[in-house]
Write a protein that holds these residues in place. Structure first.
Motif, PDB file in Angstrom:
ATOM      1  N   THR A  44       0.835  -1.204   0.000  1.00  0.00           N
ATOM      2  CA  THR A  44       0.000   0.000   0.000  1.00  0.00           C
ATOM      3  C   THR A  44       0.866   1.250   0.000  1.00  0.00           C
ATOM      4  O   THR A  44       0.619   2.192  -0.762  1.00  0.00           O
ATOM      5  CB  THR A  44      -0.936   0.002   1.229  1.00  0.00           C
ATOM      6  OG1 THR A  44      -1.782  -1.140   1.150  1.00  0.00           O
ATOM      7  CG2 THR A  44      -1.782   1.266   1.279  1.00  0.00           C
ATOM      8  N   GLN A  45       1.894   1.252   0.825  1.00  0.00           N
ATOM      9  CA  GLN A  45       2.796   2.402   0.892  1.00  0.00           C
ATOM     10  C   GLN A  45       3.502   2.608  -0.455  1.00  0.00           C
ATOM     11  O   GLN A  45       3.596   3.732  -0.948  1.00  0.00           O
ATOM     12  CB  GLN A  45       3.822   2.214   2.003  1.00  0.00           C
ATOM     13  CG  GLN A  45       4.752   3.399   2.170  1.00  0.00           C
ATOM     14  CD  GLN A  45       5.760   3.178   3.288  1.00  0.00           C
ATOM     15  OE1 GLN A  45       6.001   2.045   3.708  1.00  0.00           O
ATOM     16  NE2 GLN A  45       6.346   4.251   3.769  1.00  0.00           N
ATOM     17  N   ARG A  46       3.940   1.537  -1.046  1.00  0.00           N
ATOM     18  CA  ARG A  46       4.630   1.640  -2.340  1.00  0.00           C
ATOM     19  C   ARG A  46       3.681   2.133  -3.430  1.00  0.00           C
ATOM     20  O   ARG A  46       4.066   2.926  -4.281  1.00  0.00           O
ATOM     21  CB  ARG A  46       5.214   0.286  -2.712  1.00  0.00           C
ATOM     22  CG  ARG A  46       6.042   0.318  -3.956  1.00  0.00           C
ATOM     23  CD  ARG A  46       6.758  -0.972  -4.170  1.00  0.00           C
ATOM     24  NE  ARG A  46       7.490  -0.915  -5.418  1.00  0.00           N
ATOM     25  CZ  ARG A  46       8.029  -1.935  -6.012  1.00  0.00           C
ATOM     26  NH1 ARG A  46       7.947  -3.127  -5.467  1.00  0.00           N
ATOM     27  NH2 ARG A  46       8.657  -1.809  -7.140  1.00  0.00           N
TER      28      ARG A  46
ATOM     29  N   GLN B 105       1.258   4.137  -3.126  1.00  0.00           N
ATOM     30  CA  GLN B 105       0.918   5.541  -2.915  1.00  0.00           C
ATOM     31  C   GLN B 105       2.052   6.481  -3.324  1.00  0.00           C
ATOM     32  O   GLN B 105       1.840   7.692  -3.426  1.00  0.00           O
ATOM     33  CB  GLN B 105       0.548   5.773  -1.450  1.00  0.00           C
ATOM     34  CG  GLN B 105      -0.755   5.115  -1.082  1.00  0.00           C
ATOM     35  CD  GLN B 105      -1.043   5.165   0.415  1.00  0.00           C
ATOM     36  OE1 GLN B 105      -0.159   5.458   1.207  1.00  0.00           O
ATOM     37  NE2 GLN B 105      -2.271   4.877   0.775  1.00  0.00           N
ATOM     38  N   GLN B 106       3.223   5.930  -3.605  1.00  0.00           N
ATOM     39  CA  GLN B 106       4.358   6.766  -4.018  1.00  0.00           C
ATOM     40  C   GLN B 106       4.164   7.172  -5.469  1.00  0.00           C
ATOM     41  O   GLN B 106       3.639   6.416  -6.287  1.00  0.00           O
ATOM     42  CB  GLN B 106       5.674   5.999  -3.876  1.00  0.00           C
ATOM     43  CG  GLN B 106       6.028   5.679  -2.442  1.00  0.00           C
ATOM     44  CD  GLN B 106       7.270   4.816  -2.334  1.00  0.00           C
ATOM     45  OE1 GLN B 106       7.820   4.351  -3.318  1.00  0.00           O
ATOM     46  NE2 GLN B 106       7.700   4.589  -1.113  1.00  0.00           N
ATOM     47  N   PRO B 107       4.571   8.398  -5.816  1.00  0.00           N
ATOM     48  CA  PRO B 107       4.441   8.856  -7.208  1.00  0.00           C
ATOM     49  C   PRO B 107       5.305   7.993  -8.140  1.00  0.00           C
ATOM     50  O   PRO B 107       6.391   7.542  -7.764  1.00  0.00           O
ATOM     51  CB  PRO B 107       4.936  10.287  -7.186  1.00  0.00           C
ATOM     52  CG  PRO B 107       5.490  10.537  -5.831  1.00  0.00           C
ATOM     53  CD  PRO B 107       5.170   9.386  -4.948  1.00  0.00           C
ATOM     54  N   PHE B 108       4.789   7.758  -9.312  1.00  0.00           N
ATOM     55  CA  PHE B 108       5.499   6.963 -10.313  1.00  0.00           C
ATOM     56  C   PHE B 108       6.518   7.845 -11.019  1.00  0.00           C
ATOM     57  O   PHE B 108       6.228   8.972 -11.388  1.00  0.00           O
ATOM     58  CB  PHE B 108       4.510   6.404 -11.335  1.00  0.00           C
ATOM     59  CG  PHE B 108       5.165   5.590 -12.410  1.00  0.00           C
ATOM     60  CD1 PHE B 108       5.616   4.307 -12.149  1.00  0.00           C
ATOM     61  CD2 PHE B 108       5.360   6.121 -13.668  1.00  0.00           C
ATOM     62  CE1 PHE B 108       6.219   3.546 -13.131  1.00  0.00           C
ATOM     63  CE2 PHE B 108       5.972   5.356 -14.659  1.00  0.00           C
ATOM     64  CZ  PHE B 108       6.400   4.076 -14.388  1.00  0.00           C
ATOM     65  N   SER B 109       7.717   7.345 -11.185  1.00  0.00           N
ATOM     66  CA  SER B 109       8.726   8.086 -11.917  1.00  0.00           C
ATOM     67  C   SER B 109       9.443   7.135 -12.867  1.00  0.00           C
ATOM     68  O   SER B 109       9.604   5.969 -12.594  1.00  0.00           O
ATOM     69  CB  SER B 109       9.729   8.742 -10.975  1.00  0.00           C
ATOM     70  OG  SER B 109      10.400   7.759 -10.225  1.00  0.00           O
TER      71      SER B 109
END
Length: 89
Positions: A80-82, A84-88
């Motif tokens: 879940t935490q991963r 929610q991180q912005p994709f780059s």
């Protein structure tokens, strides 16, 4: 697998024994495959190739929910935490 040319390599997917399996390891005359429920089998290469068919896009993989259901609470939290991180790129 008549009439088709398929590259047998790690990551290739095949319909085998009523399920879609992914090639995980090739070693000599043996192939190790994993199905959608994360069950592994090691088979003789000739027997596998005699009955396997290329899975390509035509054979659906099991629903993602079945794989997520086996995660522990800690693994779900990390996922879940991963997510929610912005994709780059």
């Amino acid at each position: 697998m008549t009439g088709q040319s398929v590259l047998l390599q790690v990551g290739a997917r095949f319909a085998f024994d009523g399920e879609v399996v992914e090639v995980m390891q090739l070693e000599g005359a043996r192939v190790s495959v994993r199905d959608g429920r994360d069950r592994w089998r090691t088979l003789g290469l000739s027997g596998f190739l005699a009955t396997a068919t290329a899975a390509g896009e035509r054979v659906p993989m099991p629903a993602l929910g079945t794989r997520l259901a086996v995660l522990s609470a800690a693994q779900r939290a990390a996922l879940t935490q991963r997510a929610q991180q912005p994709f780059s790129v």
